[in-house]
Design a protein around this motif. Structure first.
Motif, PDB file in Angstrom:
ATOM      1  N   LEU A   1      32.424  44.853  40.504  1.00 28.61           N
ATOM      2  CA  LEU A   1      31.513  45.797  39.870  1.00 28.61           C
ATOM      3  C   LEU A   1      30.555  46.315  40.934  1.00 28.61           C
ATOM      4  O   LEU A   1      30.212  45.606  41.884  1.00 28.61           O
ATOM      5  CB  LEU A   1      30.762  45.164  38.703  1.00 28.61           C
ATOM      6  CG  LEU A   1      29.758  44.034  38.985  1.00 28.61           C
ATOM      7  CD1 LEU A   1      28.374  44.566  39.309  1.00 28.61           C
ATOM      8  CD2 LEU A   1      29.684  43.089  37.792  1.00 28.61           C
TER       9      LEU A   1
ATOM     10  N   TYR B   1      34.314  39.760  41.269  1.00 31.62           N
ATOM     11  CA  TYR B   1      34.317  39.008  40.016  1.00 31.62           C
ATOM     12  C   TYR B   1      34.375  37.502  40.262  1.00 31.62           C
ATOM     13  O   TYR B   1      33.838  36.727  39.461  1.00 31.62           O
ATOM     14  CB  TYR B   1      35.504  39.449  39.151  1.00 31.62           C
ATOM     15  CG  TYR B   1      35.400  40.874  38.659  1.00 31.62           C
ATOM     16  CD1 TYR B   1      34.188  41.395  38.222  1.00 31.62           C
ATOM     17  CD2 TYR B   1      36.515  41.708  38.640  1.00 31.62           C
ATOM     18  CE1 TYR B   1      34.086  42.700  37.768  1.00 31.62           C
ATOM     19  CE2 TYR B   1      36.424  43.013  38.183  1.00 31.62           C
ATOM     20  CZ  TYR B   1      35.205  43.507  37.756  1.00 31.62           C
ATOM     21  OH  TYR B   1      35.108  44.804  37.314  1.00 31.62           O
TER      22      TYR B   1
ATOM     23  N   LEU C   1      32.732  45.745  28.577  1.00 30.26           N
ATOM     24  CA  LEU C   1      32.669  45.489  30.016  1.00 30.26           C
ATOM     25  C   LEU C   1      32.353  44.025  30.300  1.00 30.26           C
ATOM     26  O   LEU C   1      32.860  43.462  31.282  1.00 30.26           O
ATOM     27  CB  LEU C   1      31.625  46.398  30.656  1.00 30.26           C
ATOM     28  CG  LEU C   1      31.979  47.889  30.666  1.00 30.26           C
ATOM     29  CD1 LEU C   1      30.797  48.728  31.132  1.00 30.26           C
ATOM     30  CD2 LEU C   1      33.195  48.146  31.554  1.00 30.26           C
TER      31      LEU C   1
ATOM     32  N   TYR D   1      27.252  53.330  37.647  1.00 33.78           N
ATOM     33  CA  TYR D   1      27.933  52.049  37.510  1.00 33.78           C
ATOM     34  C   TYR D   1      29.431  52.255  37.701  1.00 33.78           C
ATOM     35  O   TYR D   1      29.987  53.275  37.282  1.00 33.78           O
ATOM     36  CB  TYR D   1      27.679  51.430  36.131  1.00 33.78           C
ATOM     37  CG  TYR D   1      26.213  51.236  35.805  1.00 33.78           C
ATOM     38  CD1 TYR D   1      25.366  50.623  36.717  1.00 33.78           C
ATOM     39  CD2 TYR D   1      25.681  51.667  34.589  1.00 33.78           C
ATOM     40  CE1 TYR D   1      24.023  50.435  36.431  1.00 33.78           C
ATOM     41  CE2 TYR D   1      24.357  51.482  34.290  1.00 33.78           C
ATOM     42  CZ  TYR D   1      23.524  50.871  35.209  1.00 33.78           C
ATOM     43  OH  TYR D   1      22.198  50.699  34.923  1.00 33.78           O
TER      44      TYR D   1
ATOM     45  N   PHE E   1      33.203  49.923  37.629  1.00 33.76           N
ATOM     46  CA  PHE E   1      33.933  48.679  37.401  1.00 33.76           C
ATOM     47  C   PHE E   1      35.404  48.912  37.768  1.00 33.76           C
ATOM     48  O   PHE E   1      36.045  49.822  37.243  1.00 33.76           O
ATOM     49  CB  PHE E   1      33.840  48.253  35.935  1.00 33.76           C
ATOM     50  CG  PHE E   1      32.459  47.866  35.494  1.00 33.76           C
ATOM     51  CD1 PHE E   1      32.082  46.535  35.413  1.00 33.76           C
ATOM     52  CD2 PHE E   1      31.518  48.841  35.177  1.00 33.76           C
ATOM     53  CE1 PHE E   1      30.803  46.182  35.013  1.00 33.76           C
ATOM     54  CE2 PHE E   1      30.241  48.497  34.768  1.00 33.76           C
ATOM     55  CZ  PHE E   1      29.885  47.168  34.692  1.00 33.76           C
TER      56      PHE E   1
ATOM     57  N   ILE F   1      34.826  41.677  32.538  1.00 35.48           N
ATOM     58  CA  ILE F   1      34.384  40.941  33.731  1.00 35.48           C
ATOM     59  C   ILE F   1      34.836  39.485  33.652  1.00 35.48           C
ATOM     60  O   ILE F   1      35.407  38.933  34.614  1.00 35.48           O
ATOM     61  CB  ILE F   1      32.863  41.027  33.875  1.00 35.48           C
ATOM     62  CG1 ILE F   1      32.438  42.450  34.240  1.00 35.48           C
ATOM     63  CG2 ILE F   1      32.361  40.052  34.945  1.00 35.48           C
ATOM     64  CD1 ILE F   1      30.931  42.652  34.231  1.00 35.48           C
TER      65      ILE F   1
END
Length: 228
Positions: free
Chosen positions: A143, A160, A200, A136, A138, A204
């Motif tokens: 993301l 986003y 997270l 993963y 970010f 976001i």
């Protein structure tokens, strides 16, 4: 049948045989199998010519799903980046990394421990696959979920600005959790066993509002589909 008629018939057959061999001989000099040569001779005898023969070969290749000349099957079958449908292109240059890592190792440890029971083995294998092959990422603009398994290689990016909703469910006494990100086009991205899932999630939603408020710097540069 008289002797004269028999001789005439024999001469006619011999002439046709010579014509057939003369048409077949140039084909034997060209690269390729004898079967292809016979097909070519039949095409020429039918009056369709080389163009018709090449068209037949192209149709046959298309039926067998072969790659066109100049393109390899590996290029056609190579995994490409998975992109949400209908999304515009965004500029991800000069982005800043916020957090990156694999699924939480606690989830992997628990699933391995429970794998001693036969009923839990499928979930253990799934956790092993996530822990080894899934990553993963970010940044301040998007993301990303990347999979690098031998049987599946893909990378999914979502800006986003394209995120409509984010839902989380805590796991492992709150040390990790599952996240489901819903995009504006209805697609969903699942992030299982995500560390810092609450932090997270808030990041976001915060970056989504900031990028929308930035105006031109957060708007797509072109109307092309997919993500850069």
């Amino acid at each position: 049948m008289s002797t004269g008629s028999l001789a005439s018939h024999t001469a006619s057959c011999s002439l046709r045989s010579q014509q057939h061999r003369s048409a077949f001989r140039p084909c034997l000099k060209a690269p390729g199998s004898s079967r292809r040569c016979r097909i070519q001779v039949k095409a020429e005898e039918g009056g369709k010519g080389d163009d018709a023969f090449e068209q037949r070969l192209a149709t046959l290749k298309a039926a067998k799903k072969q790659a066109p000349y100049g393109k390899s099957r590996r290029e056609e079958e190579s995994p490409s980046e998975v992109k949400p449908k209908g999304a515009p292109a965004y500029d991800f240059r000069d982005e800043t990394l916020y957090w990156e890592g694999p699924p939480h190792r606690g989830d992997l440890a628990i699933n391995i421990a429970l794998g001693t029971t036969l009923l839990w083995l499928p979930l253990t294998f799934a956790a092993l696959g996530r822990g080894i092959f899934v990553n993963y990422r970010f940044t301040d603009r998007r993301l990303s979920v990347s999979t690098t398994a031998p049987w599946k290689t893909e990378s999914l990016d979502a800006a986003y600005q394209e995120i409509k909703d984010v839902k989380t469910v805590g796991r492992g006494l709150g040390f990790w959790g599952d996240m489901v990100v819903t995009l504006r086009n209805g697609d969903k991205i699942e992030l299982r066993s995500l560390p810092k899932f609450l932090e997270l999630r808030d990041y976001i939603l915060k970056r989504r509002e900031e990028l929308k408020a930035e105006g031109s710097s957060g708007q797509p540069k072109s109307a092309a589909k997919g993500f850069a």
